[in-house]
Design a protein around this motif. Structure first.
Motif, PDB file in Angstrom:
ATOM      1  N   MET A  53       0.856  -1.171   0.000  1.00  0.00           N
ATOM      2  CA  MET A  53       0.000   0.000   0.000  1.00  0.00           C
ATOM      3  C   MET A  53       0.899   1.231   0.000  1.00  0.00           C
ATOM      4  SD  MET A  53      -3.034   1.018   2.702  1.00  0.00           S
ATOM      5  CE  MET A  53      -4.267  -0.093   2.058  1.00  0.00           C
ATOM      6  N   THR A  54       0.611   2.130  -0.915  1.00  0.00           N
ATOM      7  CA  THR A  54       1.430   3.331  -1.012  1.00  0.00           C
ATOM      8  C   THR A  54       1.095   4.302   0.105  1.00  0.00           C
ATOM      9  OG1 THR A  54      -0.129   4.549  -2.388  1.00  0.00           O
ATOM     10  CG2 THR A  54       1.447   3.117  -3.532  1.00  0.00           C
ATOM     11  N   GLU A  55       1.990   5.236   0.312  1.00  0.00           N
ATOM     12  CA  GLU A  55       1.770   6.235   1.360  1.00  0.00           C
ATOM     13  C   GLU A  55       0.518   7.061   1.071  1.00  0.00           C
ATOM     14  OE1 GLU A  55       3.999  10.041   3.399  1.00  0.00           O
ATOM     15  OE2 GLU A  55       5.219   8.500   2.447  1.00  0.00           O
ATOM     16  N   ALA A  56       0.289   7.387  -0.197  1.00  0.00           N
ATOM     17  CA  ALA A  56      -0.895   8.175  -0.569  1.00  0.00           C
ATOM     18  C   ALA A  56      -2.176   7.404  -0.281  1.00  0.00           C
ATOM     19  CB  ALA A  56      -0.831   8.562  -2.043  1.00  0.00           C
ATOM     20  N   SER A  57      -2.192   6.111  -0.576  1.00  0.00           N
ATOM     21  CA  SER A  57      -3.403   5.327  -0.327  1.00  0.00           C
ATOM     22  C   SER A  57      -3.616   5.126   1.175  1.00  0.00           C
ATOM     23  CB  SER A  57      -3.369   3.988  -1.058  1.00  0.00           C
ATOM     24  OG  SER A  57      -2.285   3.199  -0.626  1.00  0.00           O
ATOM     25  N   GLN A  58      -2.540   5.027   1.941  1.00  0.00           N
ATOM     26  CA  GLN A  58      -2.663   4.926   3.392  1.00  0.00           C
ATOM     27  C   GLN A  58      -3.258   6.215   3.963  1.00  0.00           C
ATOM     28  OE1 GLN A  58       1.348   3.987   4.579  1.00  0.00           O
ATOM     29  NE2 GLN A  58       0.901   1.800   4.704  1.00  0.00           N
ATOM     30  N   GLU A  59      -2.787   7.347   3.458  1.00  0.00           N
ATOM     31  CA  GLU A  59      -3.310   8.632   3.916  1.00  0.00           C
ATOM     32  C   GLU A  59      -4.783   8.780   3.559  1.00  0.00           C
ATOM     33  OE1 GLU A  59      -0.898  11.899   2.603  1.00  0.00           O
ATOM     34  OE2 GLU A  59       0.898  11.067   3.548  1.00  0.00           O
ATOM     35  N   GLU A  60      -5.166   8.327   2.362  1.00  0.00           N
ATOM     36  CA  GLU A  60      -6.564   8.407   1.943  1.00  0.00           C
ATOM     37  C   GLU A  60      -7.436   7.532   2.830  1.00  0.00           C
ATOM     38  OE1 GLU A  60      -9.329   7.390  -1.930  1.00  0.00           O
ATOM     39  OE2 GLU A  60      -7.179   7.634  -2.202  1.00  0.00           O
ATOM     40  N   LEU A  61      -6.976   6.325   3.127  1.00  0.00           N
ATOM     41  CA  LEU A  61      -7.722   5.422   4.005  1.00  0.00           C
ATOM     42  C   LEU A  61      -7.867   6.025   5.398  1.00  0.00           C
ATOM     43  CD1 LEU A  61      -9.055   2.692   4.567  1.00  0.00           C
ATOM     44  CD2 LEU A  61      -6.784   1.778   5.067  1.00  0.00           C
ATOM     45  N   LEU A  96     -11.415   7.094   7.346  1.00  0.00           N
ATOM     46  CA  LEU A  96     -11.756   6.574   8.668  1.00  0.00           C
ATOM     47  C   LEU A  96     -11.935   7.711   9.671  1.00  0.00           C
ATOM     48  CD1 LEU A  96      -9.326   3.531   8.882  1.00  0.00           C
ATOM     49  CD2 LEU A  96     -11.806   3.459   8.573  1.00  0.00           C
ATOM     50  N   PHE A  97     -11.038   8.680   9.610  1.00  0.00           N
ATOM     51  CA  PHE A  97     -11.098   9.820  10.526  1.00  0.00           C
ATOM     52  C   PHE A  97     -12.362  10.630  10.261  1.00  0.00           C
ATOM     53  CE2 PHE A  97      -9.583  14.081  11.963  1.00  0.00           C
ATOM     54  CZ  PHE A  97      -9.427  13.754  13.301  1.00  0.00           C
ATOM     55  N   GLU A  98     -12.707  10.826   8.993  1.00  0.00           N
ATOM     56  CA  GLU A  98     -13.916  11.565   8.633  1.00  0.00           C
ATOM     57  C   GLU A  98     -15.159  10.863   9.178  1.00  0.00           C
ATOM     58  OE1 GLU A  98     -16.364  12.841   4.610  1.00  0.00           O
ATOM     59  OE2 GLU A  98     -14.246  12.365   4.459  1.00  0.00           O
ATOM     60  N   GLU A 134     -15.346   8.921  11.833  1.00  0.00           N
ATOM     61  CA  GLU A 134     -15.373   9.107  13.283  1.00  0.00           C
ATOM     62  C   GLU A 134     -15.839  10.508  13.660  1.00  0.00           C
ATOM     63  OE1 GLU A 134     -11.863   7.909  15.335  1.00  0.00           O
ATOM     64  OE2 GLU A 134     -11.789   5.979  14.317  1.00  0.00           O
ATOM     65  N   ILE A 135     -15.412  11.501  12.915  1.00  0.00           N
ATOM     66  CA  ILE A 135     -15.837  12.879  13.193  1.00  0.00           C
ATOM     67  C   ILE A 135     -17.333  13.012  12.973  1.00  0.00           C
ATOM     68  CG2 ILE A 135     -15.725  15.262  12.346  1.00  0.00           C
ATOM     69  CD1 ILE A 135     -12.735  14.801  11.885  1.00  0.00           C
ATOM     70  N   LYS A 136     -17.839  12.471  11.871  1.00  0.00           N
ATOM     71  CA  LYS A 136     -19.274  12.542  11.592  1.00  0.00           C
ATOM     72  C   LYS A 136     -20.076  11.864  12.694  1.00  0.00           C
ATOM     73  CE  LYS A 136     -19.101  12.963   6.591  1.00  0.00           C
ATOM     74  NZ  LYS A 136     -19.408  12.328   5.313  1.00  0.00           N
ATOM     75  N   GLN A 137     -19.593  10.713  13.177  1.00  0.00           N
ATOM     76  CA  GLN A 137     -20.294  10.004  14.248  1.00  0.00           C
ATOM     77  C   GLN A 137     -20.268  10.805  15.539  1.00  0.00           C
ATOM     78  OE1 GLN A 137     -22.056   7.072  13.951  1.00  0.00           O
ATOM     79  NE2 GLN A 137     -22.777   7.662  15.954  1.00  0.00           N
ATOM     80  N   ALA A 138     -19.141  11.415  15.849  1.00  0.00           N
ATOM     81  CA  ALA A 138     -19.036  12.216  17.073  1.00  0.00           C
ATOM     82  C   ALA A 138     -19.975  13.421  17.022  1.00  0.00           C
ATOM     83  CB  ALA A 138     -17.592  12.682  17.274  1.00  0.00           C
ATOM     84  N   VAL A 139     -20.060  14.060  15.867  1.00  0.00           N
ATOM     85  CA  VAL A 139     -20.965  15.200  15.719  1.00  0.00           C
ATOM     86  C   VAL A 139     -22.411  14.738  15.862  1.00  0.00           C
ATOM     87  CG1 VAL A 139     -21.838  16.924  14.085  1.00  0.00           C
ATOM     88  CG2 VAL A 139     -19.375  16.584  14.346  1.00  0.00           C
ATOM     89  N   ALA A 140     -22.755  13.628  15.222  1.00  0.00           N
ATOM     90  CA  ALA A 140     -24.117  13.101  15.321  1.00  0.00           C
ATOM     91  C   ALA A 140     -24.457  12.775  16.772  1.00  0.00           C
ATOM     92  CB  ALA A 140     -24.275  11.870  14.443  1.00  0.00           C
ATOM     93  N   ASN A 141     -23.531  12.184  17.480  1.00  0.00           N
ATOM     94  CA  ASN A 141     -23.761  11.855  18.890  1.00  0.00           C
ATOM     95  C   ASN A 141     -23.954  13.120  19.720  1.00  0.00           C
ATOM     96  OD1 ASN A 141     -23.554   9.141  18.384  1.00  0.00           O
ATOM     97  ND2 ASN A 141     -21.458   8.965  19.116  1.00  0.00           N
ATOM     98  N   ALA A 142     -23.164  14.135  19.465  1.00  0.00           N
ATOM     99  CA  ALA A 142     -23.253  15.362  20.238  1.00  0.00           C
ATOM    100  C   ALA A 142     -24.573  16.080  19.986  1.00  0.00           C
ATOM    101  CB  ALA A 142     -22.078  16.283  19.899  1.00  0.00           C
ATOM    102  N   VAL A 143     -25.025  16.043  18.753  1.00  0.00           N
ATOM    103  CA  VAL A 143     -26.251  16.744  18.398  1.00  0.00           C
ATOM    104  C   VAL A 143     -27.484  16.008  18.902  1.00  0.00           C
ATOM    105  CG1 VAL A 143     -27.684  17.460  16.437  1.00  0.00           C
ATOM    106  CG2 VAL A 143     -25.217  17.869  16.407  1.00  0.00           C
ATOM    107  N   HIS A 144     -27.455  14.685  18.807  1.00  0.00           N
ATOM    108  CA  HIS A 144     -28.648  13.895  19.112  1.00  0.00           C
ATOM    109  C   HIS A 144     -28.525  13.080  20.390  1.00  0.00           C
ATOM    110  CE1 HIS A 144     -30.150  14.923  15.188  1.00  0.00           C
ATOM    111  NE2 HIS A 144     -29.020  14.526  14.658  1.00  0.00           N
ATOM    112  N   GLU A 145     -27.554  13.367  21.173  1.00  0.00           N
ATOM    113  CA  GLU A 145     -27.284  12.538  22.337  1.00  0.00           C
ATOM    114  C   GLU A 145     -28.381  12.655  23.391  1.00  0.00           C
ATOM    115  OE1 GLU A 145     -23.724  11.575  25.447  1.00  0.00           O
ATOM    116  OE2 GLU A 145     -23.311  12.480  23.518  1.00  0.00           O
TER     117      GLU A 145
END
Length: 62
Positions: free
Chosen positions: A1-9, A13-15, A17-28
């Motif tokens: 796996m290239t460095e660029a594909s690792q960064e994209e992956l 994944l990070f995106e 997690e952020i979306k889930q955290a925002v959803a939890n904060a808004v609808h918790e």
């Protein structure tokens, strides 16, 4: 796996997690604790699970 594909992956994944955290904060909903559970009947626990107030305990966030 290239460095660029690792960064994209990692970025995807990070995106997610952020979306889930925002959803939890808004609808918790207020979450129950283990101590709360110890004082509840089985029927109350089932109702609490259906209402989503045990999510933190069920998903290891508490």
């Amino acid at each position: 796996m290239t460095e660029a594909s690792q960064e994209e992956l990692f970025s995807k994944l990070f995106e997610k997690e952020i979306k889930q955290a925002v959803a939890n904060a808004v609808h918790e909903r207020p979450q129950l604790s283990r101590e709360d559970l110890s004082q509840m009947t089985a029927e109350q626990i089932v109702q609490a699970r259906k209402a989503g107030v045990l999510d933190d305990l069920l998903f290891g966030r508490n």
